[in-house]
Design an enzyme around this catalytic site. Structure first.
Site, PDB file in Angstrom:
ATOM      1  N   LYS A  44      28.997  76.463 -93.277  1.00  0.00           N
ATOM      2  CA  LYS A  44      28.606  74.975 -94.016  1.00  0.00           C
ATOM      3  C   LYS A  44      27.078  75.380 -94.376  1.00  0.00           C
ATOM      4  O   LYS A  44      26.428  75.581 -93.970  1.00  0.00           O
ATOM      5  CB  LYS A  44      28.568  74.104 -92.803  1.00  0.00           C
ATOM      6  N   ASP A  71      28.502  70.357 -97.685  1.00  0.00           N
ATOM      7  CA  ASP A  71      28.023  69.231 -96.953  1.00  0.00           C
ATOM      8  C   ASP A  71      27.088  68.701 -97.362  1.00  0.00           C
ATOM      9  O   ASP A  71      25.914  68.750 -96.935  1.00  0.00           O
ATOM     10  CB  ASP A  71      27.724  69.694 -95.379  1.00  0.00           C
ATOM     11  N   LEU A  72      27.123  68.014 -98.785  1.00  0.00           N
ATOM     12  CA  LEU A  72      26.142  67.214 -99.472  1.00  0.00           C
ATOM     13  C   LEU A  72      26.456  65.815 -99.384  1.00  0.00           C
ATOM     14  O   LEU A  72      25.472  64.930 -99.780  1.00  0.00           O
ATOM     15  CB  LEU A  72      26.505  67.664-100.902  1.00  0.00           C
ATOM     16  N   LYS A  73      27.517  65.217 -98.650  1.00  0.00           N
ATOM     17  CA  LYS A  73      27.803  63.658 -98.415  1.00  0.00           C
ATOM     18  C   LYS A  73      27.291  62.958 -99.473  1.00  0.00           C
ATOM     19  O   LYS A  73      26.493  62.194 -99.639  1.00  0.00           O
ATOM     20  CB  LYS A  73      26.745  63.450 -97.243  1.00  0.00           C
ATOM     21  N   ASP A  76      27.589  57.609-104.272  1.00  0.00           N
ATOM     22  CA  ASP A  76      26.998  57.141-105.376  1.00  0.00           C
ATOM     23  C   ASP A  76      28.140  56.419-105.990  1.00  0.00           C
ATOM     24  O   ASP A  76      29.270  55.985-105.438  1.00  0.00           O
ATOM     25  CB  ASP A  76      26.690  58.371-106.323  1.00  0.00           C
ATOM     26  N   PRO A  78      31.398  55.530-108.274  1.00  0.00           N
ATOM     27  CA  PRO A  78      32.951  56.340-108.322  1.00  0.00           C
ATOM     28  C   PRO A  78      32.923  57.449-109.195  1.00  0.00           C
ATOM     29  O   PRO A  78      33.042  58.807-108.864  1.00  0.00           O
ATOM     30  CB  PRO A  78      33.871  55.423-108.692  1.00  0.00           C
ATOM     31  N   THR A 130      25.815  61.354 -86.452  1.00  0.00           N
ATOM     32  CA  THR A 130      25.775  61.625 -85.113  1.00  0.00           C
ATOM     33  C   THR A 130      24.315  61.454 -84.471  1.00  0.00           C
ATOM     34  O   THR A 130      23.934  61.589 -83.341  1.00  0.00           O
ATOM     35  CB  THR A 130      26.310  62.886 -84.573  1.00  0.00           C
ATOM     36  N   GLY A 221      25.641  74.608 -85.120  1.00  0.00           N
ATOM     37  CA  GLY A 221      24.436  75.287 -85.874  1.00  0.00           C
ATOM     38  C   GLY A 221      23.654  76.328 -85.110  1.00  0.00           C
ATOM     39  O   GLY A 221      24.038  77.396 -84.739  1.00  0.00           O
ATOM     40  N   ARG A 222      22.481  75.667 -84.397  1.00  0.00           N
ATOM     41  CA  ARG A 222      21.766  76.476 -83.414  1.00  0.00           C
ATOM     42  C   ARG A 222      22.174  77.261 -82.360  1.00  0.00           C
ATOM     43  O   ARG A 222      21.879  78.320 -82.076  1.00  0.00           O
ATOM     44  CB  ARG A 222      20.619  75.396 -83.063  1.00  0.00           C
TER      45      ARG A 222
END
Length: 245
Positions: A44, A71-73, A76, A78, A130, A221-222
């Site tokens: 990711k 993962d740029l979420k 904006d 449509p 989260t 991740g970590r």
């Protein structure tokens, strides 16, 4: 029934683990990825790394055989989101996400934009981050619980034609019951040990807890990137997932 045993999972998922590459630049990212194998995980890239290194790094990882979650979420109007998702699909990414709070028209436009891609990516809606708690929702004028808001947004995501949602593993069980076995649940905040958590994820679970709750993919991740032996961690989680099938 755990979604790992569905036909969807068997055909699409070699491993439930998505490794979050939370590095500052391409060189450190590539140095770490050289220690991994595509059969052990997906990867990711988020906003920081993509802003620093751009499309070239993403394509480099894809060319090495890794499935990539961009993962740029996107959130904006449509048309803008649809065009961004189309570009991501053309890059060959495996998964891309949009904010569900962008609404139905935005999500339907995104789904339509990638529908006829040569390699159609999984299109995922982000529900409630989260890092957020109930008081954070209240400050935004949302007077319901996190669980209610997540379920409301997840139903909207599904009815808009997307493939799944990003959510906390704490919401996975009710979402699985409400939305069915083939709807992908991508759960960040996965920790090998939840005791003494010091980072910015509030709603966390272990891999075993998340899989038992119904998670499809585990974002780590970590616990992987800072491990002395990342491959050993990945093999441990993949073995656990296989034993739970």
């Amino acid at each position: 029934m755990n979604p790992l045993i569905t036909d969807f999972a068997r055909t699409e998922q070699r491993t439930p683990v998505i490794v979050a590459l939370d590095f500052a630049d391409a060189d450190s990212t590539l140095a770490f990825v050289r220690r991994l194998e595509p059969s052990l995980c997906q990867l990711k890239i988020g906003k920081e790394l993509f802003t620093a290194s751009g499309r070239s790094l993403a394509e480099s990882l894809i060319n090495q055989g890794f499935k990539l979650f961009l993962d740029l979420k996107y959130h904006d109007i449509p048309n803008t989101v649809a065009q961004a998702c189309r570009v991501a699909a053309d890059m060959g990414v495996w998964m891309v996400d949009v904010h569900a709070s962008g609404g139905r028209r935005m999500m339907e436009a995104a789904a339509e934009a990638v529908a006829n891609s040569v390699q159609k990516p999984l299109l995922i809606g982000v529900t409630v981050l989260t890092s957020m708690a109930k008081e954070d929702l209240a400050e935004l004028g949302i007077g319901i619980s996190i669980e209610e808001q997540v379920l409301r947004l997840a139903k909207l995501v599904q009815s808009s034609g997307l493939d799944g949602v990003v959510c906390s593993a704490h919401e996975a069980a009710p979402l699985r019951d409400a939305l069915g076995q083939e709807f992908a649940l991508v759960t960040p905040g996965i920790r090998l040990d939840t005791a003494g958590n010091k980072d910015d994820q509030r709603r966390i679970m272990t891999p075993a807890q998340a899989l038992a709750a119904g998670s499809t993919y585990l974002v780590m991740g970590r616990p992987v990137t800072q491990a002395a032996d990342p491959v050993a961690v990945l093999r441990e989680v993949n073995t656990l997932a296989a034993e739970m099938v």
